[in-house]
Design an enzyme around this catalytic site. Sequence first.
Site, PDB file in Angstrom:
ATOM      1  CD  GLU A 104      -3.353  -0.052   1.733  1.00  0.00           C
ATOM      2  OE1 GLU A 104      -3.756   0.859   0.976  1.00  0.00           O
ATOM      3  OE2 GLU A 104      -3.959  -0.315   2.785  1.00  0.00           O
ATOM      4  CG  ASP A 108      -6.086   7.699   6.444  1.00  0.00           C
ATOM      5  OD1 ASP A 108      -5.430   8.549   7.479  1.00  0.00           O
ATOM      6  OD2 ASP A 108      -7.058   8.499   5.934  1.00  0.00           O
ATOM      7  CG  PHE A 157      -4.614  15.040   1.843  1.00  0.00           C
ATOM      8  CD1 PHE A 157      -5.199  13.964   1.912  1.00  0.00           C
ATOM      9  CD2 PHE A 157      -4.336  15.823   0.569  1.00  0.00           C
ATOM     10  CE1 PHE A 157      -5.427  13.338   0.443  1.00  0.00           C
ATOM     11  CE2 PHE A 157      -4.739  15.132  -0.416  1.00  0.00           C
ATOM     12  CZ  PHE A 157      -5.379  14.085  -0.576  1.00  0.00           C
ATOM     13  CB  VAL A 158       1.261  13.375   2.171  1.00  0.00           C
ATOM     14  CG1 VAL A 158       1.554  13.950   3.350  1.00  0.00           C
ATOM     15  CG2 VAL A 158       0.666  11.857   2.314  1.00  0.00           C
TER      16      VAL A 158
HETATM   17  P1  IMP Z   1      -7.564   3.847   4.402  1.00  0.00           P
HETATM   18  O1  IMP Z   1      -8.576   2.920   4.002  1.00  0.00           O
HETATM   19  O2  IMP Z   1      -8.193   4.785   5.476  1.00  0.00           O
HETATM   20  O3  IMP Z   1      -6.460   3.378   5.218  1.00  0.00           O
HETATM   21  O4  IMP Z   1      -7.069   4.867   3.337  1.00  0.00           O
HETATM   22  C1  IMP Z   1      -6.138   4.183   2.483  1.00  0.00           C
HETATM   23  C2  IMP Z   1      -6.190   4.946   1.015  1.00  0.00           C
HETATM   24  O5  IMP Z   1      -6.629   6.466   1.218  1.00  0.00           O
HETATM   25  C3  IMP Z   1      -4.949   5.086   0.579  1.00  0.00           C
HETATM   26  O6  IMP Z   1      -4.364   4.031  -0.246  1.00  0.00           O
HETATM   27  C4  IMP Z   1      -5.201   6.527  -0.444  1.00  0.00           C
HETATM   28  O7  IMP Z   1      -5.529   5.927  -1.662  1.00  0.00           O
HETATM   29  C5  IMP Z   1      -5.995   7.073   0.414  1.00  0.00           C
HETATM   30  N1  IMP Z   1      -5.285   8.017   1.275  1.00  0.00           N
HETATM   31  C6  IMP Z   1      -5.204   7.920   2.736  1.00  0.00           C
HETATM   32  N2  IMP Z   1      -4.478   9.298   3.284  1.00  0.00           N
HETATM   33  C7  IMP Z   1      -4.225   9.863   1.984  1.00  0.00           C
HETATM   34  C8  IMP Z   1      -3.296  11.048   1.820  1.00  0.00           C
HETATM   35  O8  IMP Z   1      -2.696  11.665   2.879  1.00  0.00           O
HETATM   36  N3  IMP Z   1      -3.348  11.465   0.334  1.00  0.00           N
HETATM   37  C9  IMP Z   1      -3.718  10.889  -0.737  1.00  0.00           C
HETATM   38  N4  IMP Z   1      -4.744   9.671  -0.350  1.00  0.00           N
HETATM   39  C10 IMP Z   1      -4.767   9.141   0.776  1.00  0.00           C
END
Ligand code: IMP
Length: 181
Positions: A104, A108, A157-158
């Site tokens: 991944e 997040d 946010f990155v």
């Molecule tokens: P999670 O399911 O909340 O862990 O989110 C994971 C997905 O959200 C990642 O694979 C990214 O596509 C997107 N994501 C999470 N944080 C960021 C960020 O800071 N920038 C851009 N995409 C993000």
Amino acid sequence: MENIITLHDLSFEPYISENQIKDAVKELANKINSEFGGEELHIVSALTGSFIFTADLVRELEMPCQIHFVKVSSYHGGTSSTGTIRLESDIQVDFSNKNVLITEDIVDTGLTASFLFELIKNKGAKNIKLATLLYKPEAYKEALNIDFIGFSIPNEFVVGYGLDYKEIGRNIKEIYKLKQS
Ligand code: IMP
Ligand code: MG
């Protein structure tokens, strides 16, 4: 200020350099090489964000690798997770008795990682590990262990190095973070 970039309506500032990313990827690969030795490894990369990380990582791996891509989405265009995961493209692979490494770009809330873990488990994998370049511990809500982490970062946010804001910014070589105005 120098080096500020604009994507759509937002400004971003430099955060993690190309060299820092390169060193972190190499270090992750070293750990993965020691963990699996010469055993064949199936990589499952979560599109779209992880395509660059996966491409760089696999070139540092020494064991025979098969590489698969699944497409999942959880962010539908904004800067925070929606809490629902959509599997947009699955793979038809029997992972019985296989070693699998999920790659991944960023973990997040962990929802995507947990979703992928279950998906791969249901395809019979004997051993599933998770590698992520970036990890936001403050946002993480799951119990799943993350085996290989490049950088733990605050809840910001990155973009860049595969990561997008409303689908752009993926081709930036460094990682930028949202600029607080
Ligand atoms: P999670 O399911 O909340 O862990 O989110 C994971 C997905 O959200 C990642 O694979 C990214 O596509 C997107 N994501 C999470 N944080 C960021 C960020 O800071 N920038 C851009 N995409 C993000
Ligand atoms: Mg995204």
